[in-house]
Design a protein around this motif. Structure first.
Motif, PDB file in Angstrom:
ATOM      1  N   ASN A   1     -37.501  -4.416  11.323  1.00 51.14           N
ATOM      2  CA  ASN A   1     -38.890  -4.781  11.095  1.00 51.14           C
ATOM      3  C   ASN A   1     -39.168  -4.669   9.601  1.00 51.14           C
TER       4      ASN A   1
ATOM      5  N   GLN B   1     -42.618  -5.634   7.081  1.00 51.88           N
ATOM      6  CA  GLN B   1     -43.932  -6.227   6.972  1.00 51.88           C
ATOM      7  C   GLN B   1     -44.448  -6.037   5.547  1.00 51.88           C
TER       8      GLN B   1
ATOM      9  N   PHE C   1     -48.026  -5.922   3.367  1.00 53.16           N
ATOM     10  CA  PHE C   1     -49.451  -5.707   3.544  1.00 53.16           C
ATOM     11  C   PHE C   1     -50.163  -5.784   2.201  1.00 53.16           C
TER      12      PHE C   1
ATOM     13  N   GLN D   1     -53.540  -4.009   0.719  1.00 50.44           N
ATOM     14  CA  GLN D   1     -54.591  -3.039   0.986  1.00 50.44           C
ATOM     15  C   GLN D   1     -55.774  -3.332   0.075  1.00 50.44           C
TER      16      GLN D   1
ATOM     17  N   LEU E   1     -55.701  -2.404   5.641  1.00 49.08           N
ATOM     18  CA  LEU E   1     -54.372  -2.982   5.482  1.00 49.08           C
ATOM     19  C   LEU E   1     -54.377  -4.366   6.125  1.00 49.08           C
TER      20      LEU E   1
ATOM     21  N   TYR F   1     -44.871 -10.673   8.760  1.00 52.04           N
ATOM     22  CA  TYR F   1     -43.867  -9.948   9.534  1.00 52.04           C
ATOM     23  C   TYR F   1     -42.577 -10.712   9.287  1.00 52.04           C
TER      24      TYR F   1
ATOM     25  N   PHE G   1     -48.116  -3.434  -0.196  1.00 51.73           N
ATOM     26  CA  PHE G   1     -47.111  -2.541   0.362  1.00 51.73           C
ATOM     27  C   PHE G   1     -46.068  -3.322   1.144  1.00 51.73           C
TER      28      PHE G   1
ATOM     29  N   ALA H   1     -41.925   3.520  13.982  1.00 55.20           N
ATOM     30  CA  ALA H   1     -42.878   3.671  12.887  1.00 55.20           C
ATOM     31  C   ALA H   1     -42.374   2.971  11.629  1.00 55.20           C
ATOM     32  N   LEU H   2     -43.308   2.584  10.798  1.00 54.82           N
ATOM     33  CA  LEU H   2     -42.952   1.937   9.540  1.00 54.82           C
ATOM     34  C   LEU H   2     -42.856   2.973   8.420  1.00 54.82           C
TER      35      LEU H   2
ATOM     36  N   PHE I   1     -43.202   3.214   4.454  1.00 54.45           N
ATOM     37  CA  PHE I   1     -43.840   2.437   3.404  1.00 54.45           C
ATOM     38  C   PHE I   1     -43.222   2.708   2.043  1.00 54.45           C
ATOM     39  N   GLY I   2     -43.144   1.666   1.226  1.00 51.58           N
ATOM     40  CA  GLY I   2     -42.857   1.851  -0.178  1.00 51.58           C
ATOM     41  C   GLY I   2     -44.088   2.386  -0.889  1.00 51.58           C
ATOM     42  N   LYS I   3     -43.948   2.638  -2.185  1.00 50.86           N
ATOM     43  CA  LYS I   3     -45.060   3.207  -2.947  1.00 50.86           C
ATOM     44  C   LYS I   3     -46.079   2.159  -3.368  1.00 50.86           C
TER      45      LYS I   3
END
Lengths: 120, 109
Positions: B31, B33, B35, B37, B43, B48, B86, B96-97, B99-101
């Motif tokens: 997965n 994705q 986003f 924000q 978000l 996807y 993100f 669960a995902l 996340f990068g910073k």
């Protein structure tokens, strides 16, 4: 499209009180939901995995007695911040995947709009 | 655990410019994705895209899963594109995902 509703969107309360945040999947069922926390100018960090009908699993460093999770139905998970203190002030956001998409090639996570919690 | 690195961390553009945001990840994923924000914290799911290429208006994304990176392209940027982007990955579908910073984009008129 799949919608996740989170309530409340903003809450301010006094130190020592408990706050409950709801995460609902409006048009799909979710056996698993996820709770994240985001501090200002930082990324989202996974706090816990909420499992319908069973205990939640918590990430390392997250106090399970502080952050109570209940996933009593296929469309609702709640996060209760117990005896909240100023250091618990943060942005809390939940996500869920449509259980009907399991096994399909399209399985995105859908996010709520988040809850901004401020503890005075 | 899996590492997700985004670059650049900050990006400042003039309206109308194009940009490319990059996401590197350290393990195979099922997965991915992208986003956006917005200033209110919402978000907005952009793509996807665990593999392949997709386009949606001025935005497009490409994920090369075998080389463990994804790119988000923004063309003809507008001030409303400002915010944090993100990249988030999941090892397995339904998990669960991570996340990068994020990349903070500022577009000025």
């Amino acid at each position: 499209g799949a919608v996740v509703s989170q309530h409340p969107s903003w809450v301010i309360c006094k130190s020592g009180t408990s706050v409950k945040i709801e995460c609902r999947s409006l048009d799909f069922q979710a056996t698993t939901m996820f709770w994240y926390r985001q501090f200002p100018k930082q990324s989202l960090m996974l706090m816990a995995t909420s499992n319908e009908g069973s205990k939640a699993t918590y990430e390392q460093g997250v106090e399970k007695d502080k952050f109570l999770i209940n996933h009593a139905s296929l469309t609702l998970s709640t996060l209760t911040v117990t005896s909240a203190h100023p250091e618990d002030s943060s942005f809390y956001i939940c996500s869920a995947r449509d259980s009907a998409q399991r096994g399909s090639r399209y399985q995105p996570q859908h996010f709520g709009d988040g809850t901004r919690l401020s503890i005075l | 655990g899996i590492q997700v690195e985004q670059s650049p961390p900050d990006l400042i553009l003039q309206e109308g410019a194009n940009s490319t945001l990059r996401c590197n990840f350290s393990d195979s994923v099922n997965n991915l994705q992208w986003f956006h924000q917005n200033p209110w914290g919402q978000l907005i799911n952009l793509f996807y895209i665990p593999s392949g290429t997709k386009q949606n208006g001025r935005l497009s994304a490409t994920t090369v899963a075998t080389e463990r990176y994804s790119l988000l392209y923004i063309s003809s940027s507008q001030t409303t594109d400002s915010g944090v982007y993100f990249c988030a990955v999941g090892l397995e579908a339904g998990t669960a995902l991570i996340f990068g910073k994020g990349t903070t984009l500022s577009v000025s008129s």
